[in-house]
Design a protein around this motif. Structure first.
Motif, PDB file in Angstrom:
ATOM      1  N   VAL A  21       0.840  -1.198   0.000  1.00  0.00           N
ATOM      2  CA  VAL A  21       0.000   0.000   0.000  1.00  0.00           C
ATOM      3  C   VAL A  21       0.876   1.250   0.000  1.00  0.00           C
ATOM      4  O   VAL A  21       0.649   2.180  -0.767  1.00  0.00           O
ATOM      5  CB  VAL A  21      -0.952  -0.007   1.220  1.00  0.00           C
ATOM      6  N   ALA A  22       1.909   1.250   0.845  1.00  0.00           N
ATOM      7  CA  ALA A  22       2.790   2.415   0.928  1.00  0.00           C
ATOM      8  C   ALA A  22       3.535   2.635  -0.387  1.00  0.00           C
ATOM      9  O   ALA A  22       3.728   3.770  -0.812  1.00  0.00           O
ATOM     10  CB  ALA A  22       3.779   2.243   2.076  1.00  0.00           C
ATOM     11  N   SER A  23       3.926   1.556  -1.035  1.00  0.00           N
ATOM     12  CA  SER A  23       4.673   1.708  -2.282  1.00  0.00           C
ATOM     13  C   SER A  23       3.795   2.261  -3.398  1.00  0.00           C
ATOM     14  O   SER A  23       4.278   2.924  -4.294  1.00  0.00           O
ATOM     15  CB  SER A  23       5.312   0.379  -2.697  1.00  0.00           C
ATOM     16  N   PHE A  24       2.498   2.004  -3.325  1.00  0.00           N
ATOM     17  CA  PHE A  24       1.584   2.595  -4.299  1.00  0.00           C
ATOM     18  C   PHE A  24       1.329   4.059  -3.955  1.00  0.00           C
ATOM     19  O   PHE A  24       1.014   4.857  -4.808  1.00  0.00           O
ATOM     20  CB  PHE A  24       0.234   1.867  -4.313  1.00  0.00           C
ATOM     21  N   GLY A  25       1.396   4.388  -2.666  1.00  0.00           N
ATOM     22  CA  GLY A  25       1.142   5.746  -2.218  1.00  0.00           C
ATOM     23  C   GLY A  25      -0.312   6.153  -2.344  1.00  0.00           C
ATOM     24  O   GLY A  25      -0.645   7.316  -2.328  1.00  0.00           O
ATOM     25  N   GLN A  26      -1.184   5.199  -2.461  1.00  0.00           N
ATOM     26  CA  GLN A  26      -2.582   5.533  -2.669  1.00  0.00           C
ATOM     27  C   GLN A  26      -3.527   4.840  -1.708  1.00  0.00           C
ATOM     28  O   GLN A  26      -4.723   5.033  -1.766  1.00  0.00           O
ATOM     29  CB  GLN A  26      -2.982   5.240  -4.110  1.00  0.00           C
ATOM     30  N   GLY A  27      -3.027   4.043  -0.795  1.00  0.00           N
ATOM     31  CA  GLY A  27      -3.865   3.406   0.209  1.00  0.00           C
ATOM     32  C   GLY A  27      -4.744   2.316  -0.359  1.00  0.00           C
ATOM     33  O   GLY A  27      -4.662   1.964  -1.530  1.00  0.00           O
ATOM     34  N   PHE A  28      -5.562   1.777   0.515  1.00  0.00           N
ATOM     35  CA  PHE A  28      -6.495   0.732   0.112  1.00  0.00           C
ATOM     36  C   PHE A  28      -7.601   1.328  -0.737  1.00  0.00           C
ATOM     37  O   PHE A  28      -7.978   2.486  -0.569  1.00  0.00           O
ATOM     38  CB  PHE A  28      -7.118   0.068   1.345  1.00  0.00           C
ATOM     39  N   LEU A  29      -8.110   0.532  -1.633  1.00  0.00           N
ATOM     40  CA  LEU A  29      -9.252   0.964  -2.424  1.00  0.00           C
ATOM     41  C   LEU A  29     -10.504   0.886  -1.568  1.00  0.00           C
ATOM     42  O   LEU A  29     -10.612   0.047  -0.683  1.00  0.00           O
ATOM     43  CB  LEU A  29      -9.419   0.067  -3.653  1.00  0.00           C
ATOM     44  N   HIS A  30     -11.440   1.764  -1.856  1.00  0.00           N
ATOM     45  CA  HIS A  30     -12.721   1.732  -1.158  1.00  0.00           C
ATOM     46  C   HIS A  30     -13.795   2.330  -2.073  1.00  0.00           C
ATOM     47  O   HIS A  30     -13.488   2.886  -3.123  1.00  0.00           O
ATOM     48  CB  HIS A  30     -12.637   2.470   0.185  1.00  0.00           C
ATOM     49  N   ARG A  31     -15.018   2.181  -1.647  1.00  0.00           N
ATOM     50  CA  ARG A  31     -16.148   2.677  -2.427  1.00  0.00           C
ATOM     51  C   ARG A  31     -16.458   4.114  -2.019  1.00  0.00           C
ATOM     52  O   ARG A  31     -16.452   4.469  -0.855  1.00  0.00           O
ATOM     53  CB  ARG A  31     -17.380   1.799  -2.169  1.00  0.00           C
ATOM     54  N   ASP A  32     -16.713   4.923  -3.011  1.00  0.00           N
ATOM     55  CA  ASP A  32     -17.177   6.286  -2.793  1.00  0.00           C
ATOM     56  C   ASP A  32     -18.371   6.471  -3.708  1.00  0.00           C
ATOM     57  O   ASP A  32     -18.207   6.696  -4.917  1.00  0.00           O
ATOM     58  CB  ASP A  32     -16.070   7.295  -3.100  1.00  0.00           C
ATOM     59  N   GLY A  33     -19.554   6.324  -3.148  1.00  0.00           N
ATOM     60  CA  GLY A  33     -20.755   6.330  -3.987  1.00  0.00           C
ATOM     61  C   GLY A  33     -20.729   5.109  -4.889  1.00  0.00           C
ATOM     62  O   GLY A  33     -20.610   3.988  -4.416  1.00  0.00           O
ATOM     63  N   GLN A  34     -20.788   5.348  -6.199  1.00  0.00           N
ATOM     64  CA  GLN A  34     -20.748   4.242  -7.148  1.00  0.00           C
ATOM     65  C   GLN A  34     -19.349   4.033  -7.724  1.00  0.00           C
ATOM     66  O   GLN A  34     -19.177   3.249  -8.649  1.00  0.00           O
ATOM     67  CB  GLN A  34     -21.754   4.480  -8.271  1.00  0.00           C
ATOM     68  N   ASN A  35     -18.360   4.707  -7.171  1.00  0.00           N
ATOM     69  CA  ASN A  35     -16.996   4.609  -7.679  1.00  0.00           C
ATOM     70  C   ASN A  35     -16.100   3.833  -6.731  1.00  0.00           C
ATOM     71  O   ASN A  35     -16.327   3.805  -5.523  1.00  0.00           O
ATOM     72  CB  ASN A  35     -16.396   6.011  -7.874  1.00  0.00           C
ATOM     73  N   ILE A  36     -15.057   3.255  -7.286  1.00  0.00           N
ATOM     74  CA  ILE A  36     -13.977   2.679  -6.503  1.00  0.00           C
ATOM     75  C   ILE A  36     -12.846   3.690  -6.575  1.00  0.00           C
ATOM     76  O   ILE A  36     -12.446   4.111  -7.669  1.00  0.00           O
ATOM     77  CB  ILE A  36     -13.527   1.319  -7.076  1.00  0.00           C
ATOM     78  N   VAL A  37     -12.343   4.102  -5.405  1.00  0.00           N
ATOM     79  CA  VAL A  37     -11.305   5.128  -5.368  1.00  0.00           C
ATOM     80  C   VAL A  37     -10.130   4.649  -4.522  1.00  0.00           C
ATOM     81  O   VAL A  37     -10.260   3.781  -3.662  1.00  0.00           O
ATOM     82  CB  VAL A  37     -11.841   6.473  -4.811  1.00  0.00           C
ATOM     83  N   ASP A  38      -8.959   5.259  -4.770  1.00  0.00           N
ATOM     84  CA  ASP A  38      -7.785   4.940  -3.957  1.00  0.00           C
ATOM     85  C   ASP A  38      -7.771   5.851  -2.730  1.00  0.00           C
ATOM     86  O   ASP A  38      -8.701   6.629  -2.504  1.00  0.00           O
ATOM     87  CB  ASP A  38      -6.498   5.036  -4.782  1.00  0.00           C
TER      88      ASP A  38
END
Length: 173
Positions: free
Chosen positions: A14-31
């Motif tokens: 996760v740290a190497s991506f620098g974007q954290g875990f994916l999660h849902r935001d409304g109907q979107n999947i976001v980093d």
């Protein structure tokens, strides 16, 4: 100890991506930064969890334990152990994950069977929770390969202790 190692590797990824875990935001999947992510992935079904419908063995062996028994009927107990050792070692390799990344995939889903990580409760000694190295080693490798390719890894405990679903496909190995 194994849980700590897996958690550390996941956090490193996760740290190497620098974007954290994916999660849902409304109907979107976001980093972790709120950036919309479109998952282009492949499921690794059939590798750590064998299901008759996927392997086209359903007419004669649908659940994983039946598939294993049919193999054992043909090659014996030692041959079955050798088969599964080779099957798990070669089912998915670093080369496969490298290739998926080159082809534009950004994620893989790993259906997991609990019996590669811990024995059934009936097999536990003195009610003590024990761990099986094999599943952790396989998963550790996959985490590393995905991180090296900047790919997301979706962990799916597909065959939980006690089974699930309305059929026998996900019961025991």
């Amino acid at each position: 100890m194994k849980k700590i190692i897996i958690a550390a590797q996941l956090l490193f990824a996760v740290a190497s991506f620098g974007q954290g875990f994916l999660h849902r935001d409304g109907q979107n999947i976001v980093d972790g930064n709120g950036k919309n992510i479109i998952l282009r992935g492949l499921g690794l079904g059939g590798w750590m969890v064998q299901e008759g419908y996927m392997l086209q063995t359903q007419p004669f062996a649908s659940p994983q334990y039946q598939i294993k028994q049919k193999i054992q009927d043909v090659v014996g107990e030692q041959g079955t152990k050798e088969f599964y050792a080779a099957y798990k070692a070669n089912g998915i390799t670093k080369r496969d994950i490298d290739s998926l990344a080159k082809w534009g995939f950004n994620s893989v889903r790993l259906p997991m069977h609990y019996n590669l990580y811990t024995p059934s409760i009936q097999e536990e000694k003195n009610g003590e929770i024990t761990w099986i190295e094999e599943g952790f080693a396989i998963t550790d490798n996959l985490v590393k390969w995905c991180a090296e390719n900047k790919m997301y890894l979706i962990l799916d405990l597909h065959a939980a202790p006690g089974g699930q679903g309305n059929d026998a496909s996900n019961f025991g190995l």
